[in-house]
Design a protein around this motif. Structure first.
Motif, PDB file in Angstrom:
ATOM      1  N   MET A 115     -29.141  26.944  35.676  1.00 11.24           N
ATOM      2  CA  MET A 115     -27.868  26.245  35.809  1.00 11.24           C
ATOM      3  C   MET A 115     -26.876  27.096  36.597  1.00 11.24           C
ATOM      4  O   MET A 115     -26.210  26.599  37.510  1.00 11.24           O
ATOM      5  N   VAL A 116     -26.779  28.364  36.265  1.00 11.80           N
ATOM      6  CA  VAL A 116     -25.857  29.265  36.958  1.00 11.80           C
ATOM      7  C   VAL A 116     -26.239  29.387  38.439  1.00 11.80           C
ATOM      8  O   VAL A 116     -25.378  29.334  39.321  1.00 11.80           O
ATOM      9  N   ALA A 117     -27.535  29.515  38.722  1.00 11.79           N
ATOM     10  CA  ALA A 117     -28.001  29.621  40.108  1.00 11.79           C
ATOM     11  C   ALA A 117     -27.686  28.361  40.911  1.00 11.79           C
ATOM     12  O   ALA A 117     -27.637  28.416  42.142  1.00 11.79           O
ATOM     13  N   ASN A 118     -27.461  27.264  40.220  1.00  9.80           N
ATOM     14  CA  ASN A 118     -27.169  25.989  40.891  1.00  9.80           C
ATOM     15  C   ASN A 118     -25.706  25.579  40.748  1.00  9.80           C
ATOM     16  O   ASN A 118     -25.366  24.402  40.891  1.00  9.80           O
ATOM     17  N   GLY A 119     -24.854  26.533  40.454  1.00 12.66           N
ATOM     18  CA  GLY A 119     -23.421  26.284  40.488  1.00 12.66           C
ATOM     19  C   GLY A 119     -22.773  25.807  39.215  1.00 12.66           C
ATOM     20  O   GLY A 119     -21.611  25.417  39.225  1.00 12.66           O
ATOM     21  N   ILE A 120     -23.482  25.822  38.106  1.00 13.47           N
ATOM     22  CA  ILE A 120     -22.902  25.417  36.821  1.00 13.47           C
ATOM     23  C   ILE A 120     -22.498  26.690  36.066  1.00 13.47           C
ATOM     24  O   ILE A 120     -23.335  27.535  35.782  1.00 13.47           O
ATOM     25  N   SER A 121     -21.241  26.813  35.754  1.00 14.25           N
ATOM     26  CA  SER A 121     -20.750  28.002  35.069  1.00 14.25           C
ATOM     27  C   SER A 121     -21.369  28.133  33.674  1.00 14.25           C
ATOM     28  O   SER A 121     -21.469  27.149  32.939  1.00 14.25           O
ATOM     29  N   GLN A 122     -21.752  29.349  33.327  1.00 13.79           N
ATOM     30  CA  GLN A 122     -22.321  29.588  32.001  1.00 13.79           C
ATOM     31  C   GLN A 122     -21.322  29.236  30.901  1.00 13.79           C
ATOM     32  O   GLN A 122     -21.715  28.845  29.800  1.00 13.79           O
ATOM     33  N   SER A 123     -20.046  29.300  31.227  1.00  9.80           N
ATOM     34  CA  SER A 123     -19.017  28.977  30.231  1.00  9.80           C
ATOM     35  C   SER A 123     -19.029  27.495  29.852  1.00  9.80           C
ATOM     36  O   SER A 123     -18.433  27.111  28.848  1.00  9.80           O
ATOM     37  N   ARG A 124     -19.713  26.650  30.633  1.00 11.05           N
ATOM     38  CA  ARG A 124     -19.824  25.222  30.327  1.00 11.05           C
ATOM     39  C   ARG A 124     -21.023  24.918  29.430  1.00 11.05           C
ATOM     40  O   ARG A 124     -21.237  23.771  29.063  1.00 11.05           O
ATOM     41  N   ILE A 125     -21.823  25.925  29.100  1.00 10.52           N
ATOM     42  CA  ILE A 125     -23.046  25.707  28.326  1.00 10.52           C
ATOM     43  C   ILE A 125     -22.856  26.260  26.917  1.00 10.52           C
ATOM     44  O   ILE A 125     -22.569  27.437  26.735  1.00 10.52           O
ATOM     45  N   ASP A 126     -23.008  25.388  25.930  1.00 15.02           N
ATOM     46  CA  ASP A 126     -22.924  25.795  24.528  1.00 15.02           C
ATOM     47  C   ASP A 126     -24.330  25.824  23.949  1.00 15.02           C
ATOM     48  O   ASP A 126     -25.032  24.807  23.977  1.00 15.02           O
ATOM     49  N   VAL A 127     -24.731  26.978  23.427  1.00 16.09           N
ATOM     50  CA  VAL A 127     -26.024  27.090  22.754  1.00 16.09           C
ATOM     51  C   VAL A 127     -25.769  26.884  21.268  1.00 16.09           C
ATOM     52  O   VAL A 127     -24.959  27.581  20.659  1.00 16.09           O
ATOM     53  N   VAL A 128     -26.457  25.893  20.709  1.00 15.43           N
ATOM     54  CA  VAL A 128     -26.298  25.541  19.306  1.00 15.43           C
ATOM     55  C   VAL A 128     -27.642  25.763  18.622  1.00 15.43           C
ATOM     56  O   VAL A 128     -28.623  25.107  18.952  1.00 15.43           O
ATOM     57  N   GLU A 129     -27.678  26.702  17.701  1.00 14.16           N
ATOM     58  CA  GLU A 129     -28.922  26.954  16.978  1.00 14.16           C
ATOM     59  C   GLU A 129     -29.053  25.976  15.825  1.00 14.16           C
ATOM     60  O   GLU A 129     -28.080  25.684  15.127  1.00 14.16           O
ATOM     61  N   VAL A 130     -30.263  25.470  15.657  1.00 15.25           N
ATOM     62  CA  VAL A 130     -30.583  24.572  14.548  1.00 15.25           C
ATOM     63  C   VAL A 130     -31.823  25.129  13.858  1.00 15.25           C
ATOM     64  O   VAL A 130     -32.577  25.895  14.456  1.00 15.25           O
ATOM     65  N   PRO A 131     -32.044  24.771  12.592  1.00 10.97           N
ATOM     66  CA  PRO A 131     -33.195  25.338  11.883  1.00 10.97           C
ATOM     67  C   PRO A 131     -34.528  25.110  12.591  1.00 10.97           C
ATOM     68  O   PRO A 131     -35.322  26.035  12.749  1.00 10.97           O
ATOM     69  N   GLY A 132     -34.787  23.872  12.999  1.00 13.84           N
ATOM     70  CA  GLY A 132     -36.065  23.554  13.641  1.00 13.84           C
ATOM     71  C   GLY A 132     -35.933  22.317  14.491  1.00 13.84           C
ATOM     72  O   GLY A 132     -34.847  21.749  14.654  1.00 13.84           O
ATOM     73  N   ALA A 133     -37.039  21.877  15.032  1.00 13.97           N
ATOM     74  CA  ALA A 133     -37.042  20.711  15.913  1.00 13.97           C
ATOM     75  C   ALA A 133     -36.613  19.442  15.180  1.00 13.97           C
ATOM     76  O   ALA A 133     -35.940  18.580  15.752  1.00 13.97           O
ATOM     77  N   PHE A 134     -36.990  19.310  13.927  1.00 16.61           N
ATOM     78  CA  PHE A 134     -36.703  18.099  13.169  1.00 16.61           C
ATOM     79  C   PHE A 134     -35.203  17.832  13.058  1.00 16.61           C
ATOM     80  O   PHE A 134     -34.779  16.678  12.963  1.00 16.61           O
ATOM     81  N   GLU A 135     -34.403  18.880  13.096  1.00 14.07           N
ATOM     82  CA  GLU A 135     -32.949  18.738  12.970  1.00 14.07           C
ATOM     83  C   GLU A 135     -32.264  18.414  14.297  1.00 14.07           C
ATOM     84  O   GLU A 135     -31.078  18.100  14.333  1.00 14.07           O
ATOM     85  N   MET A 136     -32.989  18.467  15.392  1.00 11.70           N
ATOM     86  CA  MET A 136     -32.386  18.284  16.715  1.00 11.70           C
ATOM     87  C   MET A 136     -31.825  16.893  16.980  1.00 11.70           C
ATOM     88  O   MET A 136     -30.730  16.785  17.533  1.00 11.70           O
ATOM     89  N   PRO A 137     -32.510  15.815  16.623  1.00  9.50           N
ATOM     90  CA  PRO A 137     -31.933  14.492  16.907  1.00  9.50           C
ATOM     91  C   PRO A 137     -30.566  14.263  16.256  1.00  9.50           C
ATOM     92  O   PRO A 137     -29.656  13.729  16.901  1.00  9.50           O
TER      93      PRO A 137
END
Length: 163
Positions: free
Chosen positions: A43-65
């Motif tokens: 994303m950064v290499a393609n012009g999207i600032s890292q400050s626009r990306i929020d990493v949200v940790e979740v317990p596992g895949a089942f909680e993602m939806p």
């Protein structure tokens, strides 16, 4: 407010300003984080600032939806990416978990019209050994780059449609 999205070798396309959420599973985080790193780098290499990306940790895949739906309803996100490794633990068929997660993510995308991307991998064989971890770290790094490019391309095409 509008912001510019660009990819190298392509024209710049306007898209509604917004953040990008990346849901990262804590299960096998040492492997899955390679997808996150690669996604952000793409994303950064393609012009999207890292400050626009929020990493949200979740317990596992089942909680993602659920998290994807809640994030999409905030109105703050232009796209949501899910990154996880769903392995066969011997007790249940991991394909059912992965299929459920992917189907639910697709439903959220269709209900909310927020693009949702999957880097949820379901290997047939994964063992907690260095060789497998190294292989899947590299594979998830590739998937992070691929999902980053897909995210940019989709945001651009959605912007063209909705402008």
């Amino acid at each position: 407010m509008k912001t510019e999205l660009s990819t190298k070798g392509d024209t710049t396309v306007s898209a509604e300003a917004g953040r990008i959420a990346l849901l990262q599973s804590r299960w096998h985080a040492d492997v899955v984080q390679e997808c996150t790193k690669s996604f952000i780098a793409t994303m950064v290499a393609n012009g999207i600032s890292q400050s626009r990306i929020d990493v949200v940790e979740v317990p596992g895949a089942f909680e993602m939806p659920l998290h994807a739906k809640l994030l999409s309803k905030t109105g703050h996100y232009s796209a949501i990416v899910a990154a996880a490794l769903v392995i066969d633990g011997g007790i249940y068929r991991h394909e059912f978990v992965a299929q459920t997660v992917i189907n639910a993510l697709m439903l959220v995308q269709l209900e909310t019209t927020i693009p949702i991307f999957s880097a949820v991998l379901t290997p047939h064989h994964f063992h907690e050994v260095d060789e497998h971890k190294a292989f899947f770290r590299a594979h998830l790094a590739t998937k992070g780059e691929e999902v980053g490019k897909a995210c940019i391309d989709t945001l651009k095409s959605v912007a063209r449609i909705t402008q």
